[in-house]
Design an enzyme around this catalytic site. Structure first.
Site, mmCIF file in Angstrom:
data_model
loop_
_atom_site.group_PDB
_atom_site.id
_atom_site.type_symbol
_atom_site.label_atom_id
_atom_site.label_comp_id
_atom_site.label_asym_id
_atom_site.label_seq_id
_atom_site.Cartn_x
_atom_site.Cartn_y
_atom_site.Cartn_z
ATOM 1 N N THR A 126 0.853 -1.196 0.000
ATOM 2 C CA THR A 126 0.000 0.000 0.000
ATOM 3 C C THR A 126 0.889 1.246 0.000
ATOM 4 O O THR A 126 1.614 1.489 0.959
ATOM 5 C CB THR A 126 -0.893 0.001 1.268
ATOM 6 N N ASP A 208 46.778 14.013 14.095
ATOM 7 C CA ASP A 208 45.848 13.650 15.168
ATOM 8 C C ASP A 208 46.446 14.049 16.523
ATOM 9 O O ASP A 208 46.870 13.206 17.306
ATOM 10 C CB ASP A 208 45.619 12.120 15.078
#
Ligand code: SPV
Ligand code: MG
Length: 435
Positions: A126, A208
């Site tokens: 549907t 980092d």
């Protein structure tokens, strides 16, 4: 009294009943007595339908639909077990089999039915605007900060191990959100995302070393949040000084991040995978405990988690030191412990987990198997691990592929030679859906 009508079985994995479900039931009852399975939480997650209602609530919801004879719990996405138990004459399902996971499920249903001559009934899915709106609302709700934030805690109770993949951009977020594997036996996907300091920095062309500031890191989070719904674990490096960390906690919590992991280092932070090859200083226990306690004190909700990361094995300080820290950090309020190692073998990680679990069966353990990458999630689970983070693999996959493309173009003075290794133009322009 046992009915002699045929049995029609269907499985629901939804928090909301809409016209589509009701149509399906209406169709099903034409064939016999309808039994509905409610898919259990952990399998809903694998299926990218994170349940917003508990299993009990979902069972009640389905029971409220008229004309259903029985409601059972289906414990696996695949139908083998439930079909053995119920031997339905029919399985009824919508014809929405487009996704890979749905195709694998259809194949599985046909296989199990074929074993005793059961039949699959497929009804048109549907697709009315009301159903579409409900589907979209369900998905979008999961992205809201209040719901997203608590999902990590919920997952810890729902799945054996929270499989977490590194993301550093909207695009990698989409990979974490949408990548599904589906084969004859299972359907699976990642449950959470890790925003790595290594990858967030590398992506920006920076080392980092806590150089990329929080404002920039929050923008990465925002890019990812805009296009995903899964929970986020943020790599908070050392957390900075406690006076700053409390603000970070508040910001992350407000954004809907589920957890921050901070490592017990101080001074200029270097990536842990350097180990003792570079100078790195471990924080003292008391000082780091104060930072954890300050963070816990600052957060407003009960959902947010502060996870303490122990660098003793990385910095070769020994198992006793690692364990001592783990219990001290837990007692200071940490909601979880991450233990890290850069050895190729997982032995020291497993020893830590076993010894920690002898005294603490509750506090979640997080591991990052970048170096000790032969161990599986199941084996880690056996030693009490709750969250496994694949911390850098997406960026490591992308870099050589991009470099290879650049070299090929330079070498051939045209892009033709590399083209067949690339995503097609058609695919790249349609990769991202519009709202
Ligand atoms: C990261 O991904 O940034 C981490 C994990 O902190 S590690 O790189 O192994 O230190
Ligand atoms: Mg990091």
């Amino acid at each position: 009294m046992k009915s002699d009508k045929p049995i029609v079985y269907t499985c629901f994995c939804t928090d909301v009943i809409h016209d589509g479900h009701l149509n399906l039931i209406n169709e099903a009852k034409k064939y016999g007595d309808v039994i509905v399975g409610v898919l259990c939480d952990s399998e809903m997650v694998k299926y990218n339908k994170f349940p917003l209602k508990s299993t009990k609530e979902r069972v009640e919801l389905v029971k409220s639909i008229p004309d259903i004879k029985e409601v059972v719990i289906q414990n696996k996405v695949m139908y083998d077990d439930i079909v053995k138990e119920l031997r339905p004459d029919y399985i009824i399902h919508g014809d929405n089999w487009a996704e890979d996971s749905m195709k694998a499920i259809r194949k599985n249903i046909l296989k199990v039915l074929d074993e005793y001559g059961g039949e699959l009934i497929e009804v048109p899915y549907t697709f009315n605007p009301k159903v579409q709106k409900i589907d979209r609302q369900m998905r979008e709700q999961l992205a809201m900060p209040e719901l997203r934030r608590k999902r990590l805690r919920q997952l810890l109770d729902m799945v054996p191990v929270v499989k977490t993949i590194e993301v550093h951009s909207g695009l990698t977020g989409l990979i974490a959100e949408k990548t599904v594997i589906a084969d004859d036996e299972h359907v699976d996907q990642f449950e959470a995302m890790w925003i790595s300091s290594l990858c967030d920095s590398t992506e920006k062309g920076k080392p980092d070393i806590e150089l990329v500031d929080m404002t920039s890191r929050f923008r990465t989070i925002n890019d990812i949040m805009e296009v995903t719904t899964k929970p986020i674990i943020f790599d908070g490096d050392t957390g900075g000084i406690a006076e700053h960390f409390v603000y970070t906690v508040r910001s992350l919590e407000r954004m809907g991040v589920s957890a921050v992991i901070i490592e017990d280092k101080i001074g200029l932070k270097k990536n842990s995978l350097f180990g003792t090859e570079v100078e790195q200083t471990q924080d003292d226990i008391e000082h780091f405990c104060e930072k954890i306690a300050a963070g816990k004190n600052a957060q407003l909700s009960d959902d947010f988690m502060i996870i303490a990361r122990i660098e003793s094995l990385i910095l070769e300080q020994g198992m006793e030191d690692a364990l001592k820290r783990a219990f001290a950090f837990r007692d200071a309020g940490a909601d979880g412990i991450m233990i890290h190692s850069r050895r190729k073998e997982p032995d020291e990680i497993l020893e830590f987990c076993d010894k920690f679990r002898e005294k603490d069966s509750e506090t979640p353990i997080v591991v990052v198997p970048s170096s000790f990458n032969t161990i599986t999630e199941d084996e880690l689970k056996e030693h009490g691990v709750n969250i496994v983070i694949y911390a850098n693999q997406l960026l490591r996959a992308a870099f050589p592929a991009m470099q290879n493309a650049a070299k090929s173009i330079l070498k051939h003075h045209r892009a033709h030679e590399i083209d067949e290794e690339l995503l097609s133009i058609k695919d790249i322009i349609t990769l991202i859906d519009e709202l």
